[in-house]
Design a protein around this motif. Structure first.
Motif, PDB file in Angstrom:
ATOM      1  N   UNK A 191       0.815  -1.213   0.000  1.00 15.17           N
ATOM      2  CA  UNK A 191       0.000   0.000   0.000  1.00 15.17           C
ATOM      3  C   UNK A 191       0.850   1.265   0.000  1.00 15.17           C
ATOM      4  N   UNK A 192       1.865   1.303   0.866  1.00 16.88           N
ATOM      5  CA  UNK A 192       2.717   2.486   0.973  1.00 16.88           C
ATOM      6  C   UNK A 192       3.449   2.757  -0.334  1.00 16.88           C
ATOM      7  N   UNK A 193       3.982   1.704  -0.960  1.00 14.42           N
ATOM      8  CA  UNK A 193       4.712   1.875  -2.223  1.00 14.42           C
ATOM      9  C   UNK A 193       3.792   2.374  -3.332  1.00 14.42           C
ATOM     10  N   UNK A 194       2.573   1.822  -3.368  1.00 14.89           N
ATOM     11  CA  UNK A 194       1.610   2.234  -4.392  1.00 14.89           C
ATOM     12  C   UNK A 194       1.234   3.697  -4.209  1.00 14.89           C
ATOM     13  N   UNK A 195       0.969   4.122  -2.963  1.00 14.45           N
ATOM     14  CA  UNK A 195       0.605   5.511  -2.691  1.00 14.45           C
ATOM     15  C   UNK A 195       1.767   6.462  -3.004  1.00 14.45           C
ATOM     16  N   UNK A 196       2.997   6.052  -2.681  1.00 13.26           N
ATOM     17  CA  UNK A 196       4.162   6.892  -2.970  1.00 13.26           C
ATOM     18  C   UNK A 196       4.340   7.087  -4.467  1.00 13.26           C
ATOM     19  N   UNK A 197       4.155   6.014  -5.224  1.00 18.64           N
ATOM     20  CA  UNK A 197       4.237   6.127  -6.679  1.00 18.64           C
ATOM     21  C   UNK A 197       3.130   7.025  -7.215  1.00 18.64           C
ATOM     22  N   UNK A 198       1.931   6.910  -6.627  1.00 18.04           N
ATOM     23  CA  UNK A 198       0.815   7.744  -7.063  1.00 18.04           C
ATOM     24  C   UNK A 198       1.072   9.219  -6.834  1.00 18.04           C
ATOM     25  N   UNK A 199       1.623   9.573  -5.678  1.00 18.62           N
ATOM     26  CA  UNK A 199       1.924  10.972  -5.373  1.00 18.62           C
ATOM     27  C   UNK A 199       2.980  11.514  -6.331  1.00 18.62           C
ATOM     28  N   UNK A 200       4.023  10.707  -6.592  1.00 17.09           N
ATOM     29  CA  UNK A 200       5.080  11.126  -7.514  1.00 17.09           C
ATOM     30  C   UNK A 200       4.530  11.346  -8.914  1.00 17.09           C
ATOM     31  N   UNK A 201       3.685  10.416  -9.358  1.00 14.84           N
ATOM     32  CA  UNK A 201       3.105  10.550 -10.701  1.00 14.84           C
ATOM     33  C   UNK A 201       2.195  11.773 -10.785  1.00 14.84           C
ATOM     34  N   UNK A 202       1.420  12.029  -9.727  1.00 11.02           N
ATOM     35  CA  UNK A 202       0.516  13.180  -9.723  1.00 11.02           C
ATOM     36  C   UNK A 202       1.306  14.483  -9.856  1.00 11.02           C
ATOM     37  N   UNK A 203       2.402  14.610  -9.113  1.00 12.65           N
ATOM     38  CA  UNK A 203       3.215  15.837  -9.162  1.00 12.65           C
ATOM     39  C   UNK A 203       3.802  16.031 -10.564  1.00 12.65           C
ATOM     40  N   UNK A 204       4.366  14.953 -11.137  1.00 16.49           N
ATOM     41  CA  UNK A 204       4.953  15.053 -12.477  1.00 16.49           C
ATOM     42  C   UNK A 204       3.899  15.401 -13.523  1.00 16.49           C
ATOM     43  N   UNK A 205       2.721  14.796 -13.397  1.00 21.86           N
ATOM     44  CA  UNK A 205       1.653  15.019 -14.370  1.00 21.86           C
ATOM     45  C   UNK A 205       1.097  16.432 -14.297  1.00 21.86           C
TER      46      UNK A 205
END
Length: 492
Positions: free
Chosen positions: A297-311
């Motif tokens: 869960x933590x890894x998935x959420x961290x990837x999601x936050x990173x992708x959101x910022x880049x996008x």
């Protein structure tokens, strides 16, 4: 539309500033000369309008001229279609091309020294269009009165402010240019997108209506996974609605609403992030094979936050305040991290999907396995289509360096929304709410056999009929006795 205060930069033997590059369709009619025409956004006219265009030079440049000089500095405004780009400038002896007329070129080309070299177009002798603005005496500024240049031919038009006078080096320009198409102020490349987003809004409404009917009908059996799908549909619908209003406002007023555009790119970045995390979670078996993601869960959420910022950084750079047909260089730098994150997500998704399929095969869960195979096929088609389309985009850009095929370029943007909507429809079809959702999702956790899973998924028990699988579960011991009796009967 151009609105700025930029210094002129040296290019060859000229000093220039770009005033805009846009695709413009031809006017439906041209107003008669010497008659004022109060234009609106939908009057059928196409033009480039100059508003308060002011050129400012330094005190040192002004002091080099007599106080009563009639012409103490010339600035030229050049408008030309991309197809006529070779009609600007010349080369004296086949060497480097010059924008401004020199002594040698004046003899060869018949141009006037100190002015831009212009060769009339083969289709219209009045084009490329040249407007002259002169400084008077020691004035520090020169201004172009309000003027409209009407567009009679559809094309990609370029506008430049150019000076051939070395004394005007460092001069600045301020003001605004308004570019208008027959149906409004949207640039030609963006104009079809407004209709496209209206169609996509209707498509999302239909999908939302069908999903909501299933959702309400089986609200007692809804899974957490289906909550996520509902959220993606809602975000997609909001994004399409906001895009339509953003373009409609721009088309009617000629200015892009920064606040509204910021909202729509934020919603879009959120929708893309949630969609990718949803696909990743499904690939991991969330809601079907496992009730939670556990330690992932933590890894998935961290990837999601990173992708959101880049996008969102990429989208803000590309859309917020952008009013020309050509994207800035900053976008190119921000595309790379977004693309790398997408590649990493695709790799993680297919790795997880492979593991989930292996688990389902080991448990012999035939119905779940069939659904996941359909999902993996749809995902593979989506990835292949994406890679093919990226290749087409590269080809399109490489073979059209001057954007002469701008009328069809809107499909490049529209394709990604169509592809995302198609994949969402597949997910909605495969994981639609049903009476057996809860039993289907956690059947493996209760240790139910594959026959019960098949029965509960493939059909619902009609009223009045007897569900043999439920009777078998309630009367486990009795059924064993019946089976023993049957076997004894066979032996006899």
């Amino acid at each position: 539309m151009y609105s700025s205060r930029d210094p002129f930069r040296e290019v060859g033997n000229a000093y220039l500033v770009s005033g805009g590059i846009e695709g413009v369709a031809s006017s439906r009619f041209i107003p008669p000369p010497r008659r004022p025409f109060r234009s609106t956004a939908h009057d059928g006219l196409s033009y480039i309008r100059f508003e308060n265009i002011t050129f400012s030079r330094s005190n040192a440049a002004a002091d080099q001229h007599p106080t009563m000089a009639y012409n103490s500095g010339l600035v030229q405004i050049i408008i030309f279609e991309a197809a006529d780009r070779d009609n600007i400038g010349g080369s004296p002896y086949g060497g480097q091309r010059s924008i401004c007329c020199t002594t040698d070129l004046s003899k060869l080309e018949g141009c006037k020294q100190g002015e831009v070299i212009k060769t009339p177009s083969a289709t219209d002798a009045n084009w490329p269009m040249v407007l002259n603005v002169n400084f008077r005496g020691r004035q520090l500024s020169a201004q172009l009165k309000k003027k409209e240049v009407y567009i009679k031919k559809t094309g990609m038009y370029n506008l430049f402010f150019i000076s051939c006078d070395p004394k005007l080096k460092g001069m600045k320009v301020s003001g605004r240019t308004v570019w208008k198409n027959p149906d409004g102020y949207l640039p030609g490349r963006m104009s079809p997108l407004m209709k496209f987003y209206a169609i996509m809004t209707v498509a999302y409404i239909l999908l939302a209506a069908i999903w909501c009917l299933q959702y309400v009908k089986h609200r007692q059996d809804v899974l957490p996974l289906q909550y996520c799908i509902t959220g993606v549909i809602a975000l997609g619908l909001l994004e399409m609605i906001f895009w339509y209003f953003d373009y409609a406002y721009f088309n009617s007023t000629g200015t892009r609403p920064v606040g509204l555009t910021t909202w729509v790119v934020t919603i879009g970045a959120t929708r893309r992030t949630v969609s990718r995390l949803l696909i990743l979670s499904i690939s991991m078996g969330y809601g079907v094979v496992r009730p939670t993601l556990g330690g992932l869960t933590t890894k998935v959420l961290l990837l999601g936050i990173t992708y959101f910022v880049a996008s969102i950084l990429l989208n803000i750079t590309e859309y917020v305040g952008t009013i020309n047909d050509i994207a800035g260089r900053a976008r190119i730098l921000l595309v790379l991290p977004d693309a790398l994150l997408d590649a990493f997500l695709i790799l993680w998704i297919f790795t997880s999907l492979s593991k989930t399929l292996e688990q389902l095969q080991a448990k012999r869960s035939s119905v779940k396995l069939d659904i996941y195979r359909q999902f993996s096929n749809a995902l593979a088609i989506t990835v292949i289509a994406s890679v093919a389309w990226i290749g087409y985009e590269v080809y399109f850009e490489a073979t059209d360096p001057f954007n002469e095929r701008w009328q069809g370029s809107w499909i490049i943007t529209a394709f990604w929304d169509i592809l995302a909507f198609g994949l969402l429809c597949v997910i909605c079809y495969l994981w639609a709410p049903s009476q057996s959702s809860q039993r289907y999702a956690y059947s493996d956790a209760r240790g139910e056999d594959d026959d019960e899973e098949t029965e509960s998924l493939c059909k619902e028990t009609p009223p009045g009929d007897i569900d043999l699988t439920k009777m078998d579960r309630r009367e486990g011991s009795d059924s064993s006795d019946v089976e023993d009796d049957t076997q004894e009967g066979k032996r006899e």
